[in-house]
Structure formats: C-alpha cells, structure tokens
Design an enzyme around this catalytic site. Structure first.
Site, PDB file in Angstrom:
ATOM      1  CE  LYS A   1      -3.793  -2.359   2.339  1.00 23.45           C
ATOM      2  NZ  LYS A   1      -4.416  -2.689   3.628  1.00 23.45           N
TER       3      LYS A   1
ATOM      4  CD  GLN B   1      -3.143  -4.394   6.861  1.00 25.02           C
ATOM      5  OE1 GLN B   1      -3.009  -3.426   6.120  1.00 25.02           O
ATOM      6  NE2 GLN B   1      -3.899  -5.428   6.532  1.00 25.02           N
TER       7      GLN B   1
ATOM      8  CG  ASP C   1      -9.160   0.469   5.793  1.00 24.85           C
ATOM      9  OD1 ASP C   1      -8.903   0.252   4.591  1.00 24.85           O
ATOM     10  OD2 ASP C   1      -8.427   0.134   6.732  1.00 24.85           O
TER      11      ASP C   1
END
Ligand code: NAP
Length: 296
Positions: free
Chosen positions: A55, A99, A122
């Site tokens: 990412k 994460q 997210d």
C-alpha cells in the site's frame, strides 16, 4: 453457447491509479501539499507487513505521501488509541489505515471508531457505515474492496437498476458494504450467509453475483444463472501438487466458463482494485478536509 468474458481488474486498477496520480498532481499544484496516507501496523504478522508495504509503495507511485507507524504486538490498546489521536491531529495525514487483524487483546471496532471519520480511508468507522446505508454517499468514505467491485460492474453495465444482485458473505469489510452499494444502484439485493437456506437456489437468481465467502471454489457452475456477471472477491490458497500452492477464488472459475457472462479471475480481478480504491479514498479525504471540489 455463452462466451464468458474475463474481467481484467489489473488493467482497470492501473487506469484508476493513473487517474488518481493525475488528480494528485492537480491537488499539489492547488494546495502546495501532497495528500498523506499513514498505515498503522501492530505486531509482526508477515502478511500484514506485506500488505502495508504494498500500500505504501502504491501510494508513493501515485504521488501520495506515505507514512508508517509500527507498534509491537505487546502494545496496549491505550497506546494504539493515543497514536490514532496523534494522527487525527496531524495535518500531514489525510488517511489513516489501521491494518487488521489486531492482536487479540485489542477491540478492533473501538480502535476504528477512534479514527477521525474524515480520515477513515478504509470506510469502517460507524459514521461512514451509517452514511453509506442512509444514502449519504457524497459524505461517506466507502470500503475499498466493495467500491472496487462496483467500479468493475459499472464498466460492464452502466445502469444496474432492477438487477437481481446476490452478495455471498456478510462481513463488515466486504459483504455488507457491497450490499449497500448495490442497493444504492437500485439493484434488488439478497445477502447470503452461513445460516442461509438453499444457497444454490438463491444464487441461481443472480444477474450479479459477488462472492466473498473465503472458501475455495465454493460456488459451483450449476449454481450460476446463464449470463450472470460474477465478481469473485475470495482469495484462497490451495495445494497445487509437488509441495506448491496457488490462489483460487470463491467460485469454481473453470466451471463458470460458458455459463457466466463475465467473471473476475483470482488473482488479477478484485485484488488490484482494492489498493487503487484506497488511493482514491485518500485523495478524496484530502479534498474533503480542505473543502475542495474533488479533483477526481
Ligand atoms: P469473513 O469475514 O470471513 O466473512 C465470510 C462470510 O462468508 C461470512 O459472512 C460468513 O457467514 C460467510 N460464510 C462462511 N461460510 C459460509 C457458507 N458455508 N455458506 C454461506 N456463507 C458462508 O471474510 P471477508 O473478510 O468478507 O473475506 C471474504 C473473502 O474475500 C476471503 O477469501 C478474503 O481473503 C477475501 N478478501 C479479498 C479482498 C481483496 O482485496 N480481493 C479483500 C477482502 C477480503 P456468517 O456471517 O454467517 O459467518
């Protein structure tokens, strides 16, 4: 005989990343700053380390500034919440990504809900979830994987209204937001899960099938309506003989040939779209925080 189209997520993702990169240049020219994405990694899960690294690399390639914060697996939830509060206040950071999975002693939703919803790239914060379900798409940051699936579907079918859409799997990350997005497109949506009855019959109704169940080749060829468009989100590692392994999706890809109208491969379908949509969300968050017209 139906000729099944292979939906190339890699090519579509490259196009989206190029669009984000071009829009990021415009953003920098207007603001003098780069959008910033910070990934927070807790512990040393090797898969998480790879995801975060990928990412970060993708962000840099699109002109987005990439930061990473790492805490040991022994860190307390309070320490993680303090870090999130610092990032919320950090002007350089437009997107925060914690994460998952987190170590077992941490409550993921409590951590996610501590993120400033405007920086929640997210799209998992309860405020973004609420905005998505209540028709506030212009306010929400939408989870990356289902948004990527929607972009692939829209390329094939610009108008999804009235379609029978079946979403297999009801996770907060994929299934539920996918259902909300398809509902917003005026599909008739069925959400199927482990307690659903007669799953093959439910799936045979689908003009659009999104499979996110996490079980290798769970969906068989004779569960597919002829001509259906299938988005396979699943990523399952299976033995491939001689000690080797390979990735397969949640749909029996070979059996779908000649029945489905189109299908995403695994790998090379949804996966690349997820990262591209994360970059898009970061740029979108950067624009919204500055009350700028979206440059995308
Ligand atoms: P998850 O949280 O494990 O959810 C799986 C869902 O499938 C649950 O809703 C579960 O139902 C349902 N399910 C499990 N067994 C079932 C069965 N036998 N019949 C019907 N439903 C069943 O998984 P996820 O995070 O959504 O991920 C799903 C898959 O997508 C995984 O393979 C994952 O690796 C992959 N994925 C890929 C990407 C990407 O970028 N390509 C991103 C995210 C995830 P219940 O709710 O009733 O338990």
């Amino acid at each position: 005989m139906i000729v099944t189209q292979r939906i190339d997520g890699k090519v579509r993702a490259e196009r989206l990343v190029a669009d984000v990169a071009a829009a990021t240049s415009k953003f920098k020219a207007e603001t003098g700053a780069a959008p910033g994405l910070c990934a927070v990694l807790v512990g040393d899960n090797p898969a998480s380390q790879i995801y975060v690294r990928n990412k970060g690399r993708a962000a840099v390639a699109a002109g987005i500034e990439s930061f990473q914060e790492t805490l040991p697996a022994t860190a307390s939830e309070a320490e993680l919440l303090r870090l999130v509060a610092e990032l919320n206040a950090d002007e350089r950071v437009d997107g925060i990504l914690v994460q998952l999975p987190l170590p077992k002693h941490m409550e993921p939703q409590r951590v996610i809900d501590a993120i400033d919803p405007k920086k929640d790239v997210d799209g998992f914060h309860v405020q973004n979830v609420g905005a998505l379900w209540s028709g506030g798409l212009d306010r929400a940051l939408v989870p990356c994987t289902p948004y990527g699936c929607l972009l692939l579907l829209r390329d094939l079918m610009p108008d999804l209204a009235g379609m029978e859409a079946v979403v297999l799997g009801r996770s907060n990350i994929v299934g539920k937001p996918m259902a909300a997005l398809l509902l917003a497109e005026n599909c008739t949506v069925t959400l199927v899960h482990s307690r659903s009855r007669s799953i093959p019959d439910l799936l045979r109704r689908a003009d659009i099938l999104v499979a996110a169940v996490g079980r290798a080749e769970f969906v068989r060829g004779d569960w597919i309506k002829p001509g259906a468009v299938i988005i396979d989100v699943g990523i399952n590692r299976v033995a491939a003989g001689e000690g080797k392994s390979k990735l397969v999706g949640d749909v029996a890809f070979a059996e779908a040939q000649g029945i489905a109208g189109a299908i995403t491969p695994v790998p090379g379908g949804v996966g690349p779209m997820t990262i591209a949509c994360l970059l898009r969300n970061t740029l979108l968050a950067a624009c919204r925080r500055r009350r700028m017209e979206s440059v995308l």
